[in-house]
Each structure stands twice: as structure tokens, then as C-alpha cells.
Design an enzyme around this catalytic site. Structure first.
Site, PDB file in Angstrom:
ATOM      1  N   LEU A 340       0.672  -1.236   0.108  1.00  0.00           N
ATOM      2  CA  LEU A 340       0.035   0.177  -0.034  1.00  0.00           C
ATOM      3  C   LEU A 340       0.989   1.412   0.254  1.00  0.00           C
ATOM      4  O   LEU A 340       2.022   1.344   0.278  1.00  0.00           O
ATOM      5  CB  LEU A 340      -0.930  -0.007   0.963  1.00  0.00           C
ATOM      6  CG  LEU A 340      -1.824  -1.112   1.320  1.00  0.00           C
ATOM      7  CD1 LEU A 340      -2.914  -1.080   2.424  1.00  0.00           C
ATOM      8  CD2 LEU A 340      -2.688  -1.437   0.071  1.00  0.00           C
ATOM      9  N   CYS A 341       0.299   2.423  -0.411  1.00  0.00           N
ATOM     10  CA  CYS A 341       0.909   3.442  -0.610  1.00  0.00           C
ATOM     11  C   CYS A 341       0.792   4.379   0.524  1.00  0.00           C
ATOM     12  O   CYS A 341       0.241   5.573   0.715  1.00  0.00           O
ATOM     13  CB  CYS A 341       0.436   4.269  -2.027  1.00  0.00           C
ATOM     14  SG  CYS A 341       0.669   3.508  -3.368  1.00  0.00           S
ATOM     15  N   PHE A 342       1.424   3.980   1.617  1.00  0.00           N
ATOM     16  CA  PHE A 342       1.738   4.920   2.861  1.00  0.00           C
ATOM     17  C   PHE A 342       2.911   4.335   3.747  1.00  0.00           C
ATOM     18  O   PHE A 342       3.052   3.009   3.694  1.00  0.00           O
ATOM     19  CB  PHE A 342       0.152   5.013   3.741  1.00  0.00           C
ATOM     20  CG  PHE A 342       0.058   4.042   4.515  1.00  0.00           C
ATOM     21  CD1 PHE A 342       0.478   4.247   6.154  1.00  0.00           C
ATOM     22  CD2 PHE A 342      -0.347   2.644   4.392  1.00  0.00           C
ATOM     23  CE1 PHE A 342       0.209   3.361   7.284  1.00  0.00           C
ATOM     24  CE2 PHE A 342      -0.744   1.671   5.617  1.00  0.00           C
ATOM     25  CZ  PHE A 342      -0.277   2.058   6.926  1.00  0.00           C
ATOM     26  N   TYR A 378      -8.252   0.542   1.065  1.00  0.00           N
ATOM     27  CA  TYR A 378      -7.400   1.507   0.429  1.00  0.00           C
ATOM     28  C   TYR A 378      -6.559   0.920  -0.499  1.00  0.00           C
ATOM     29  O   TYR A 378      -6.175  -0.300  -0.228  1.00  0.00           O
ATOM     30  CB  TYR A 378      -6.633   2.089   1.811  1.00  0.00           C
ATOM     31  CG  TYR A 378      -5.575   3.000   1.254  1.00  0.00           C
ATOM     32  CD1 TYR A 378      -5.921   4.351   0.777  1.00  0.00           C
ATOM     33  CD2 TYR A 378      -4.266   2.693   1.638  1.00  0.00           C
ATOM     34  CE1 TYR A 378      -4.869   5.266   0.656  1.00  0.00           C
ATOM     35  CE2 TYR A 378      -3.232   3.718   1.141  1.00  0.00           C
ATOM     36  CZ  TYR A 378      -3.431   5.026   0.711  1.00  0.00           C
ATOM     37  OH  TYR A 378      -2.684   5.806   0.250  1.00  0.00           O
ATOM     38  N   ASN A 379      -6.321   1.831  -1.627  1.00  0.00           N
ATOM     39  CA  ASN A 379      -5.768   1.094  -2.809  1.00  0.00           C
ATOM     40  C   ASN A 379      -6.295   0.301  -3.403  1.00  0.00           C
ATOM     41  O   ASN A 379      -5.974  -0.232  -4.476  1.00  0.00           O
ATOM     42  CB  ASN A 379      -4.426   0.804  -2.579  1.00  0.00           C
ATOM     43  CG  ASN A 379      -3.277   1.923  -2.422  1.00  0.00           C
ATOM     44  OD1 ASN A 379      -1.937   1.529  -1.944  1.00  0.00           O
ATOM     45  ND2 ASN A 379      -3.623   3.179  -2.407  1.00  0.00           N
TER      46      ASN A 379
END
Length: 417
Positions: A340-342, A378-379
């Protein structure tokens, strides 16, 4: 890990599967048997649907004679679809709407009211519908909190239940509503020691005895002691067994196993968490001075608590080669990163594993509860294929999501692209 090797060899863990989750259904059956044998035979063990809402797993538990604890309208329908008899479904949402209570009354569910206003609502609806509610009242014993504040619900303040010091109002409710027949208590989930669980249940058990003394024997016919037994996520963890828990309750609550009251439990994590593993392919291994990062296909989408609060939610890990054989070699430090992008997307930090390479498979243990059920969108990652293994045979408990499934999810169930 032999089961993952077999799943690969037999085509259940397919080439297109970046990850799978595998449930050992025989192990789950054994844990159910350990629970039911520890308590009196007439106890209703209502499995917490929130822990693992997979319909085939719920159906198996219904066939084993368990009940279901539902904390939402959706969980009620999941329980019904799985085959749980309505009279063995406990409805515990803290925010029950009028329509949800109408449904619960019409189905004959046992409702644990979270507050005194909800009792008023149930009484009005029961009169309007010509039905007698089956209901208890949730009590906060204010026994204290465990080491994980976010999953402890019996502190001096809690969003749940009626505080025990409001005894006069509780007694008044039992005097006002002859259909009110139960008490409900829950101390917390994971991180609560045996002594805290027993103290909280014991305080509400004393309340039940007081109500019986005031209104007559059997006034409290149902005693729901919730769940809360922890799972072992570390090698050093030694959680109490159901037998040890009930023995401790018997000492604190004399007469608990008599026929005066029907006992209800609401375990989830203790039963299901140890019965599944997640296996993710390693896509890349990134090396920086002092850091070795294995990038996987499961992250905070599945391991929400683990990524946001890693101190309290560890998992044991293993490393397999691409064909399922356990890798050998000197363990070295890895950070296991999700997709994921975090920046906090690390299901497991500081895992000691043999040197990982792209194509290897990371196995994360004890994922049978509060993992898939907390899946994050999320994503818009695809939920993985979920397998079951029972008496040596594999089955698909839930198929991997495809991109079109995700498009449909965001459109909504009643719309089409």
C-alpha cells in the site's frame, strides 16, 4: 507449512495468486470441542461473527452446534445465511436502529441492550408488534483495562453498556420490564489477563444474585459473560485455556454451573486466530544500509491493527522457497512491507528470517481472526483467495477478487458498470 507446499503442488495456490489465506478447519473444530467441553453442556457458545465472517466457516460452526454473536445488521444476515437458528443468535450492536430491533423481535433473536433508552425502545416495539422481547442488559463492571487500551471496554469510562454504579437505575429497569431476563458483560479482547476477566464477570454475577434476591429466584435467567480469552501471537504467550477460565469463574462465582441461569459466551479470537496462516509471495527485496525490506502482497489492507499499532499486534513468520520448502540459512533481519501507498505499511517489522529473495513465500501465522474481517479498501487491492483444509482435503472458502469485482464494489451492489 506442509499444507502450503501441498497447496502449491496441487494447484490450489495458483501462479496468479499473489497471496492466499489457509484455514485449518480440523484445528478449528478441535478448539470448538475444547471450549464446549470446558463449560456446562447447556451453555450457548455464540461465535463472534466479527472475528471471521467467512460464510463457509460460519456454516461449519453452526453445524457444530454453536450460536452466533452479531454486532450489526449485516452480521445478523451472515449468521442466518450460515444456518444458525435464530434463537441462538445474540444481537449486540451498540447502535441498533428501530428497524433493526423490529427485525430482531420478529426473528426471536436475543438482544443485549446497550443502554437504558434501548430498553424503552424495545418495550414500545414489543407492544406495537404484539411480541415479547428476548433481551438482556449490557453492564460495564468498571473492572479496569488491560494492556491494550483500544480493545479494553471495562474501564471507568466506556462507550459500551450501563456502568455498574448506576445500580438503582438497573434495578428499576428489571422492575419495570418483566421481559428483561439477562445480563451481559464483556471485559475486552486480547490483552486482558485472566484475573481481570474473572473480576469483571464476577462483579456482574454479583449483580445477578442481587436481582434474584430482590425479585425472586431466576429473575436473571440468562448470563452472557462475553468473550475475551486471548490468542498466543508470540512463542512466549501462554493464554489461559477455556478450562482454566471456567475453573477460575467457578471459584469466583459459586453456582455458575447450576441450572438457575443459562450461560452464553461470545468467543471469537481465541477459537479462530490460531487456525489460519497467510502466505504471500515476495515481489522484491530492497537493500539499504542497515535495512533489508521484503515487499509482499499483504499489508495494512489485511493487517490494519498490526500496521497501525505494531507494539501490541505481533505475528510469527516463516519463509518458504517458491515451491513451498522451508528456507534454511542463518536468520537475518527483514522488514516485511506491504503493497500500500503509505509509509506505515509494515505487517511485521524486524522479522528474523533466512535471506529472502524475489519469489519466496512469507508465511504469517495466527491470522484466523480480525484480519480478513478488517479488510481495508485503501488502494483497492484484491482480497486474496481463501482456502480451507479439512480431513486432508482442500476447498475454496472465498475466491480471489478480480478487478471487475472491485469496480462493482465501488459502484454499489444495485448498480452496474
Amino acid at each position: 507449512m506442509e499444507a502450503i507446499k501441498r497447496a502449491l503442488a496441487d494447484g490450489w495456490f495458483r501462479e496468479q495468486d499473489t497471496a492466499v489465506v489457509l484455514y485449518d478447519l480440523d484445528a478449528l473444530t478441535a478448539r470448538v470441542e475444547a471450549l464446549t467441553s470446558a463449560f456446562p453442556a447447556e451453555t450457548v457458545h455464540a461465535f463472534a461473527v466479527k472475528a471471521c465472517p467467512l460464510p463457509p466457516v460460519l456454516a461449519m460452526l453452526a453445524q457444530l452446534g454453536l450460536g452466533a454473536e452479531a454486532a450489526s445488521l449485516g452480521e445478523i444476515h451472515l449468521a442466518l445465511a450460515a444456518g444458525f437458528p435464530s434463537e441462538r443468535i445474540v444481537f449486540d450492536s451498540p447502535a441498533k436502529t428501530v428497524e433493526e430491533l423490529r427485525l430482531a423481535l420478529s426473528l426471536g433473536l436475543f438482544v443485549n441492550a446497550d443502554n437504558l433508552d434501548e430498553l424503552d425502545r424495545l418495550d414500545d416495539l414489543g407492544r406495537d408488534m404484539g411480541l415479547v422481547p428476548r433481551a438482556g442488559l449490557r453492564i460495564n463492571p468498571q473492572a479496569g483495562t488491560g494492556r491494550i487500551k483500544a480493545t479494553s471496554v471495562a474501564g471507568r469510562y466506556s462507550k459500551f453498556g450501563v456502568p455498574l454504579p448506576q445500580r438503582e437505575a438497573i434495578v428499576d429497569a428489571f422492575g419495570r420490564y418483566p421481559w428483561l431476563s439477562g445480563l451481559h458483560v464483556h471485559i475486552g479482547s486480547q490483552g486482558c489477563p485472566l484475573e481481570l476477566l474473572v473480576a469483571g464477570v464476577g462483579a456482574v454475577y454479583d449483580l445477578a444474585a442481587d436481582l434474584d434476591a430482590r425479585f425472586g429466584p431466576g429473575r436473571v435467567a440468562v448470563f452472557d459473560l462475553g468473550g475475551g480469552l486471548p490468542a498466543a501471537y508470540r512463542d512466549a504467550d501462554r493464554p489461559p485455556s477455556p478450562q482454566a477460565y471456567f475453573e477460575a469463574l467457578r471459584v469466583r462465582c459459586p453456582g455458575l454451573e447450576g441450572n438457575q441461569r443459562r450461560l452464553v459466551t461470545e468467543f471469537g479470537r481465541m477459537m479462530a486466530a490460531p487456525c489460519a496462516v497467510a502466505a504471500s509471495r515476495v515481489e522484491y527485496v530492497k537493500r539499504q544500509p542497515g535495512h533489508r525490506t521484503a515487499v509482499m502482497h499483504l499489508g495494512a489492507d489485511m493487517f490494519v491493527r498490526e500496521c497501525y499499532n505494531p507494539r501490541f499486534w505481533p505475528h510469527r513468520t516463516r519463509l518458504l522457497g517458491a515451491h513451498g520448502l522451508e528456507k534454511q540459512g542463518k536468520p537475518v533481519l527483514h522488514h516485511l512491507a506491504g503493497p500500500l501507498c503509505f509509509s506505515g505499511d509494515f505487517p511485521v517489522r524486524r522479522a528474523m528470517l533466512p535471506e529472502a529473495t524475489a519469489g519466496d513465500i512469507v508465511v504469517i501465522e495466527d491470522v484466523g481472526a480480525y484480519t480478513l474481517s478488517m479488510w481495508s479498501r485503501y488502494n483497492s487491492r484484491q482480497m486474496p483467495r481463501v482456502l480451507g483444509l479439512r480431513q486432508g482435503h482442500f476447498s475454496v472458502l472465498r475466491e480471489r477478487e478480480e478487478p471487475e469485482d472491485l469496480v462493482q464494489f465501488w459502484l454499489g451492489g444495485s448498480m452496474s458498470a
